[in-house]
Motif scaffolding. Structure first.
Motif, mmCIF file in Angstrom:
data_model
loop_
_atom_site.group_PDB
_atom_site.id
_atom_site.type_symbol
_atom_site.label_atom_id
_atom_site.label_comp_id
_atom_site.label_asym_id
_atom_site.label_seq_id
_atom_site.Cartn_x
_atom_site.Cartn_y
_atom_site.Cartn_z
ATOM 1 N N VAL A 31 0.841 -1.205 0.000
ATOM 2 C CA VAL A 31 0.000 0.000 0.000
ATOM 3 C C VAL A 31 0.869 1.245 0.000
ATOM 4 C CG1 VAL A 31 -1.684 1.341 1.320
ATOM 5 C CG2 VAL A 31 -1.955 -1.140 1.109
ATOM 6 N N ASN A 32 1.927 1.225 0.810
ATOM 7 C CA ASN A 32 2.836 2.374 0.852
ATOM 8 C C ASN A 32 3.493 2.607 -0.506
ATOM 9 O OD1 ASN A 32 4.446 4.446 2.316
ATOM 10 N ND2 ASN A 32 6.140 3.058 1.853
ATOM 11 N N THR A 33 3.877 1.515 -1.179
ATOM 12 C CA THR A 33 4.494 1.639 -2.504
ATOM 13 C C THR A 33 3.519 2.246 -3.512
ATOM 14 O OG1 THR A 33 5.896 -0.305 -2.072
ATOM 15 C CG2 THR A 33 5.618 0.370 -4.370
ATOM 16 N N VAL A 34 2.276 1.783 -3.492
ATOM 17 C CA VAL A 34 1.251 2.327 -4.396
ATOM 18 C C VAL A 34 1.067 3.816 -4.143
ATOM 19 C CG1 VAL A 34 -1.206 2.285 -4.982
ATOM 20 C CG2 VAL A 34 0.040 0.134 -4.695
ATOM 21 N N PHE A 35 1.018 4.194 -2.885
ATOM 22 C CA PHE A 35 0.845 5.610 -2.544
ATOM 23 C C PHE A 35 2.025 6.441 -3.034
ATOM 24 C CE2 PHE A 35 -2.903 4.670 -0.388
ATOM 25 C CZ PHE A 35 -3.467 5.823 0.167
ATOM 26 N N LYS A 36 3.216 5.897 -2.862
ATOM 27 C CA LYS A 36 4.393 6.657 -3.263
ATOM 28 C C LYS A 36 4.459 6.831 -4.778
ATOM 29 C CE LYS A 36 5.995 7.389 0.841
ATOM 30 N NZ LYS A 36 4.776 7.290 1.648
#
Length: 384
Positions: free
Chosen positions: A351-356
């Motif tokens: 999820v953090n990767t998608v957000f970034k």
């Protein structure tokens, strides 16, 4: 030969984008009809262009004996696996309507597998036979006739022969007055039209269709070499799940170089592929700055994200119900909405990767509308 090749290339002008792609990747011809091999199909959904150089019209014309020999090596459905297409490689034949069906499978959630099975099971006996499955041929053919480009009737008749193996009339079998004012996907057409088949002559026509068509790898895989076997839901579900997994494995392995993970940047490349994003470099640069130390994305994380994408419509509804449609959302809200709508649990790192990737202004919020629009393009792999 030159005149014949010119005529065949001219057909490309009368073909829809999906037909053009099928013709570009199909490498086998039998009795005037084009077929993909399993290798061709995998290439068509994972590559921009065929890896081998070929003309519009096949690399090889197969004889009846050669076709029968290919089909003899098709395993039964209970021996299916997530390596089926890779194991078959060139030893298989896939028709144009089956190509459309397989594309449908790649973008559907697991919950939709039961719907698909029930659509084929027209007599409600919890089993699908070859005759019921062949109704698919008529439904997709009738759908395709409505999408045909106007032009030379002789050329369009040649194109139909190439794609379906027999000449088709322009008289519609289905009662479709007033339909298709709004373009519908092949999945929607299948869902609507199969129920209509119970009250039309499509089912009766299946016998005529069967007698005029050659067997294919899918027909032999599902219904046996004699065509007498029946397909139950468990085997049908396993086939669909295996196909989705196989395509994802191929994409993952093309970046992993034998490792257990791919980099966050590789994940971004795969995610942005087949989308309308023009300046992908800005997304990639944004992610590099936000995730300076590479941790990697595992295949389980990779697969869970694309399972989520196949549930994108339900997720969109959930987000609207949460009243986030006109504002950005944070990671916790996003993760919860994904789980509530789809039942898929995404890891915090994913999820953090998608957000970034998509957090252009770096406020740790996701632009809902932009994300949904881009992901719809990716889900359909350029075939919208």
């Amino acid at each position: 030969v030159t005149d014949n090749r010119s005529d065949l290339e001219d057909l490309h002008l009368y073909a829809t984008p999906r037909e053009q792609r099928f013709r570009r990747f199909a490498s086998l011809e039998f009795e005037g009809q084009l077929y993909m091999t399993p290798y061709d199909f995998i290439q068509a959904v994972t590559s921009d262009e065929p890896k081998r150089k070929q003309e519009f019209y096949n690399d090889k014309t197969a004889s009846e004996n050669e076709l029968n020999q290919i089909l003899m090596e098709t395993p039964p459905v209970w021996k299916g696996s997530s390596k089926l297409f890779r194991n078959l490689n060139e030893k298989g034949v896939i028709s144009y309507t089956e190509y459309l069906f397989l594309l449908c499978i790649l973008t559907k959630p697991h919950a939709g597998f039961r719907i698909a099975f029930n659509m084929f099971d027209t007599d409600g006996n919890e089993m699908v036979d070859k005759k019921e499955f062949l109704v698919l041929q008529e439904i997709f053919r009738k759908k395709n006739e409505k999408r045909e480009k106007r032009g030379d009737e002789e050329k369009r008749a040649m194109l139909r022969l190439q794609l379906y193996g027999y000449h088709t009339s322009t008289n519609s079998v289905l009662k479709t007055e007033g339909e298709d004012l709004v373009p519908r996907s092949y999945w929607d057409t299948l869902r609507r039209s199969t129920s209509q088949a119970l009250f039309s002559d499509l089912a009766e026509r299946a016998d005529d269709i069967s007698s005029s068509l050659s067997d294919t790898t899918l027909l032999v895989h599902f219904f046996g070499k004699k065509g007498k076997a029946e397909l139950n839901f468990e085997d049908f579900y396993r086939f669909m799940d295996n196909l989705q997994t196989e395509v994802l494995e191929i994409e993952f392995l093309s970046y992993s170089n034998g490792m257990n993970t791919i980099s966050e940047e590789d994940f971004a490349h795969i995610l942005l592929r087949y989308t309308n994003v023009e300046n992908t470099s800005s997304y990639l640069e944004n992610m590099r700055c936000s995730i300076p130390e590479e941790k990697g994305i595992t295949f389980d994380e990779f697969r869970s994200f694309f399972q989520f994408l196949n549930n994108l419509e339900d997720f969109t509804i959930a987000m609207q119900m949460y009243n986030f449609a006109s504002r950005s959302i944070g990671q916790d809200e996003f993760k919860r909405a994904v789980y509530v709508a789809t039942g898929v649990k995404l890891s915090p790192h994913l999820v953090n990767t998608v957000f970034k990737i998509f957090d252009v202004d770096r406020d740790d919020q996701l632009s809902y509308k932009e994300f949904i629009g881009i992901m719809k393009d990716r889900l359909n792999r350029g075939f919208r």
